[in-house]
Design an enzyme around this catalytic site. Structure first.
Site, mmCIF file in Angstrom:
data_model
loop_
_atom_site.group_PDB
_atom_site.id
_atom_site.type_symbol
_atom_site.label_atom_id
_atom_site.label_comp_id
_atom_site.label_asym_id
_atom_site.label_seq_id
_atom_site.Cartn_x
_atom_site.Cartn_y
_atom_site.Cartn_z
ATOM 1 N N ASP A 7 2.468 -9.630 6.461
ATOM 2 C CA ASP A 7 1.495 -10.558 5.898
ATOM 3 C C ASP A 7 1.073 -11.508 7.018
ATOM 4 O O ASP A 7 1.810 -11.705 7.995
ATOM 5 C CB ASP A 7 2.143 -11.318 4.740
ATOM 6 C CG ASP A 7 1.248 -12.399 4.181
ATOM 7 O OD1 ASP A 7 0.103 -12.093 3.814
ATOM 8 O OD2 ASP A 7 1.693 -13.563 4.122
ATOM 9 N N ASP A 9 -0.937 -14.947 6.491
ATOM 10 C CA ASP A 9 -0.959 -16.378 6.203
ATOM 11 C C ASP A 9 0.414 -16.911 5.827
ATOM 12 O O ASP A 9 1.081 -16.375 4.931
ATOM 13 C CB ASP A 9 -1.944 -16.652 5.063
ATOM 14 C CG ASP A 9 -3.344 -16.157 5.410
ATOM 15 O OD1 ASP A 9 -3.742 -16.283 6.571
ATOM 16 O OD2 ASP A 9 -4.021 -15.632 4.503
ATOM 17 N N ASP A 175 5.759 -14.438 3.002
ATOM 18 C CA ASP A 175 6.241 -15.754 2.579
ATOM 19 C C ASP A 175 6.080 -15.992 1.089
ATOM 20 O O ASP A 175 6.645 -16.938 0.547
ATOM 21 C CB ASP A 175 5.438 -16.842 3.304
ATOM 22 C CG ASP A 175 4.007 -16.900 2.796
ATOM 23 O OD1 ASP A 175 3.628 -17.877 2.129
ATOM 24 O OD2 ASP A 175 3.257 -15.933 3.036
#
Length: 218
Positions: A7, A9, A175
């Site tokens: 991922d 961001d 996250d």
């Protein structure tokens, strides 16, 4: 073939690339400043797992409707170099290099638009970039998206389109609890700079929890 799924961001990047892109557009006089507060309200819903991604993309793509793709790509390349690359975590780059030494297939997979994500993927030497695709007519953006949005379960659907069924030995890093389907798809999930909901779930499932918030490139 082992996949290494990253991922972008808040995982490899300090911050959200789409939010930063809107700040860039406002700074350049290409979007009205009052969009920022509304976008942040939408992002609050994202962190609660309640975002309507179709609505978010329609809102944030509105300033680009009718713009030539080549013009947008030029701005995105500059934005990547000046705004995003300095925000990458060194620990994340070290993990990418580790996977490269293993000859794994590197995939940057994001729920941000591919106009923003693709320049980062190229800079990182990723083998594949999966992000939300933008609709175009005659070389100009319509302000709409196309295809399956790479968001929540949509990330897994896009992986199936690219690679078929789950690949043995695959790694995933994220996250966000929104990426739970992605993490569950991989054999080796890693909660990376995790928000509270994902941290608690990762601890309950005994997944590795990584903290990449100590050193930036800048």
């Amino acid at each position: 073939m082992a996949l290494a799924l990253f991922d972008l961001d808040e995982t490899l990047l300090r911050g959200d690339s789409a939010s930063l892109w809107l700040e860039y557009l406002v700074e350049q006089g290409l979007a009205p400043a009052d969009m920022l507060a509304r976008e942040q309200a939408m992002m609050n819903l994202y962190h609660q797992g309640k975002m309507d991604m179709h609505a978010y993309m329609a809102f944030t793509l509105a300033p680009l409707a009718g713009k030539a793709r080549a013009w947008v790509d030029g701005h995105c390349q500059h934005f990547c170099e000046q705004w995003l690359l300095p925000r990458l975590y060194r620990e994340g780059l070290d993990r990418i290099a580790w996977h490269q030494r293993r000859c794994d297939t590197l995939v940057l997979i994001s729920a941000s638009g591919e106009h923003i994500v693709a320049p980062v993927a190229r800079a990182l030497g990723m083998d594949h970039c999966i992000a939300i695709e933008l609709d175009m007519v005659d070389g100009r953006l319509t302000g709409e998206t196309c295809g399956v949005l790479s968001f929540r379960q949509g990330k897994v659907a896009r992986l199936h389109e690219c690679f078929g069924k789950a690949c043995a030995g695959s790694f995933a890093y994220s996250d966000s609890i929104n990426d739970l389907p992605l993490l569950e798809w991989a054999e080796f999930p890693h909660a990376t700079n995790p928000a509270k909901a994902l941290r608690e779930l990762a601890q309950a499932r005994h997944w590795p929890v990584l903290e990449w918030d100590k050193s930036l490139l800048e």
